[in-house]
Design an enzyme around this catalytic site. Structure first.
Site, PDB file in Angstrom:
ATOM      1  NE  ARG A   1      -2.867   2.769   2.891  1.00  0.00           N
ATOM      2  CZ  ARG A   1      -2.519   3.498   3.947  1.00  0.00           C
ATOM      3  NH1 ARG A   1      -1.780   2.982   4.906  1.00  0.00           N
ATOM      4  NH2 ARG A   1      -2.906   4.747   4.054  1.00  0.00           N
TER       5      ARG A   1
ATOM      6  CG  HIS B   1      -0.762   9.048   3.533  1.00  0.00           C
ATOM      7  ND1 HIS B   1      -0.770   7.699   3.827  1.00  0.00           N
ATOM      8  CD2 HIS B   1      -0.416   9.663   4.680  1.00  0.00           C
ATOM      9  CE1 HIS B   1      -0.444   7.503   5.092  1.00  0.00           C
ATOM     10  NE2 HIS B   1      -0.199   8.701   5.632  1.00  0.00           N
TER      11      HIS B   1
ATOM     12  CD  GLU C   1      -4.094   7.847   9.995  1.00  0.00           C
ATOM     13  OE1 GLU C   1      -3.800   6.771  10.537  1.00  0.00           O
ATOM     14  OE2 GLU C   1      -3.404   8.893  10.125  1.00  0.00           O
TER      15      GLU C   1
ATOM     16  CG  ASN D   1      -4.357   3.570   8.968  1.00  0.00           C
ATOM     17  OD1 ASN D   1      -4.365   2.532   8.309  1.00  0.00           O
ATOM     18  ND2 ASN D   1      -4.022   4.738   8.461  1.00  0.00           N
TER      19      ASN D   1
ATOM     20  CE1 TYR E   1       0.976   3.039  13.791  1.00  0.00           C
ATOM     21  CE2 TYR E   1      -1.006   4.167  13.060  1.00  0.00           C
ATOM     22  CZ  TYR E   1       0.234   3.627  12.782  1.00  0.00           C
ATOM     23  OH  TYR E   1       0.731   3.668  11.498  1.00  0.00           O
TER      24      TYR E   1
ATOM     25  CD  GLU F   1      -0.904   4.214   8.388  1.00  0.00           C
ATOM     26  OE1 GLU F   1      -0.577   4.647   9.523  1.00  0.00           O
ATOM     27  OE2 GLU F   1      -1.127   4.957   7.412  1.00  0.00           O
TER      28      GLU F   1
END
Length: 483
Positions: A115, A159, A204, A328, A330, A388
């Protein structure tokens, strides 16, 4: 990937697996690996997609090559005081010139997907109008190189690197931005779509709106809630309009989606007094993007704020079917009430005793499980790819000359175990992309943060695979993670 400059430090909660710690240079400690639990391996379904993700401004460099125009991040990073280290993405990892080497590194891991993002100012230097053929030539070459090595290209159209010329016209606060983006999307897909089949619209959008338009910590450096609401709404519109336009081409072999950061939001300290802050931030961070896309409405705490921006037909434009959702993840986020936050809320830390990444983020793999199950239950279980997941850690060269990063291996292992558990509980998870291939330009943090599976020497730009690179390659080969 996302940057949360004000997020307080936190740490690692694994899924029932023990971490071992050993000393690092400078007195730090590392967790080289999770306990092997008798060598048990968690197998993923046949056809599970394994990849890595990058973004154009963070890796490409070559910011003036072959007619590329400036982006908002070129402007922002060259503004004194904006980047912690005073650095910029002019060279980054020089992926523009070294892409064949980087594709070789991906092939060496046995990956079946990559990606990457397309740089809008490389394709349309002024954001609209004539297409810069030389800019698209690069993505032609990259696509062909990937396919030659058996790696499927996954293209993300945006992005964060909006052409500066469009920012000068209001950028994402201008309703015309939806049309600008759609024209750009059609131009790129028209050139690459005979080979690229996987298309993500945005990356995002909530982070772009919050940090780029609300707090001013990211490009273009705007502040205020009004800018936040306009940037969210117009990105949502752009995403929907481009999805519809690409479908109207009649291409039935394309898989169309988008990439969102969606994370469980918790009341700081578990305090009831902070629960309103968590509910509000969940609306700001998560549901301002997910609810319009999947439910056709803005979340209740923000409905009145979006109402003046929403014109007839907007919600129908935004609510488009997606073939996949890129997630994504985290960590969880913890919110408290405060008088100085953008919305009267502020970041706080996780439960006491939680370990931390080098970036200071909470490492909570069970939060990934929680989020995947919420997507299953709230939004109809769409096909999801973790696009991600990764961490900044301190890497060091061991006595045998290898770049050691056991903490990163532990991080990825624990999150893959969470992903496996989510699949077992019915989540429609189809693949996993590690963030990221290379140590790169980490937005407002410059080059001080290392998320890569491959180290990049800042003087020579030489690539050096880390221990995590070889571990991930083994995981991909086995289609299973050892825990």
């Amino acid at each position: 990937m996302m940057h949360r400059r004000s997020l307080l430090k936190a740490s690692l909660a694994t899924l029932g697996a023990a971490l071992g710690a050993g000393p690092l240079a400078g007195g730090r400690t590392a967790a080289p690996a999770l306990a092997q639990a008798g060598g048990q391996a968690l197998a993923f379904p046949p056809g599970f997609v394994w990849g890595v993700s990058t973004s154009a401004y963070q890796v490409e460099g070559a910011v003036t090559a072959d007619g590329r125009g400036p982006s908002v991040w070129d402007t922002f990073s060259h503004t004194p005081g904006r980047i912690v280290t005073g650095e910029n993405g002019d060279v980054a990892c020089d992926h523009y010139h070294r892409y064949l080497e980087d594709v070789g590194l991906m092939a060496g891991m046995g990956l079946n997907a990559y990606r990457f993002s397309i740089a809008w100012p490389r394709v349309m230097p002024t954001g609209t109008g004539a297409v810069n053929a030389k800019g698209l030539d690069f993505y032609d070459r990259l696509t062909d190189a990937l396919l030659a090595r058996g790696i499927e290209p996954w293209a993300c159209l945006y992005h964060w690197d909006l052409p500066q010329a469009l920012q000068d016209r209001g950028g994402w606060t201008n309703r015309d931005s939806a049309g600008w983006f759609t024209d750009y999307a059609l131009a790129v897909a028209g050139r690459l779509g005979d080979r690229v089949k996987r298309w993500a619209m945005l990356n995002e959008p909530s982070v772009v709106a919050i940090f780029g338009h609300g707090t001013g910590d990211h490009a273009p450096g705007l502040r205020g809630t009004a800018n936040y609401f306009a940037a969210i709404h117009n990105q949502n519109r752009a995403q929907g309009q481009a999805l519809a336009a690409l479908r109207q081409t009649g291409r039935t072999d394309w898989s169309l989606g988008t990439v969102l950061t969606v994370q469980p939001i918790k009341a700081a300290g578990g305090l009831e007094a902070n629960r309103p802050a968590a509910v509000l931030w969940d609306a700001v961070w998560n549901r301002s993007c997910t609810d319009p896309l999947f439910l056709g409405r803005y979340p209740e705490p923000l409905e009145a704020d979006f109402a003046p921006l929403t014109k007839a037909g907007d919600m129908e434009t935004i609510r488009q079917p997606v073939d996949f959702l890129g997630l994504n993840y985290y960590s969880r986020l913890y919110q408290r009430l405060t008088t100085d936050g953008l919305f009267g809320t502020g970041f706080d830390g996780p439960p006491e005793g939680t370990r931390r990444t080098g970036m200071g983020w909470p490492v909570e793999p069970d939060g990934l499980l929680e989020q995947l199950l919420e997507l299953r239950d709230r939004y109809g279980n769409p096909p999801v790819y973790v696009t991600e997941n990764g961490a900044d850690y301190y890497d060091w060269v061991g006595p045998e000359g290898k770049v050691e990063d056991g903490e990163r291996i532990a991080f990825l292992r624990a999150h893959l175990a969470a992903a496996h558990q989510a699949i077992a509980q019915g989540a429609n998870l189809k693949g996993f992309f590690a963030w990221t291939l290379l140590d790169n330009f980490e937005w407002a943090e410059g080059y001080a943060r290392h998320f890569g599976l491959v180290a990049v020497d800042r003087e020579t730009l030489a690539r050096r695979p880390k221990a995590s690179y070889y571990w991930y390659a083994d995981t991909v080969r086995r289609n299973a993670v050892a825990v």
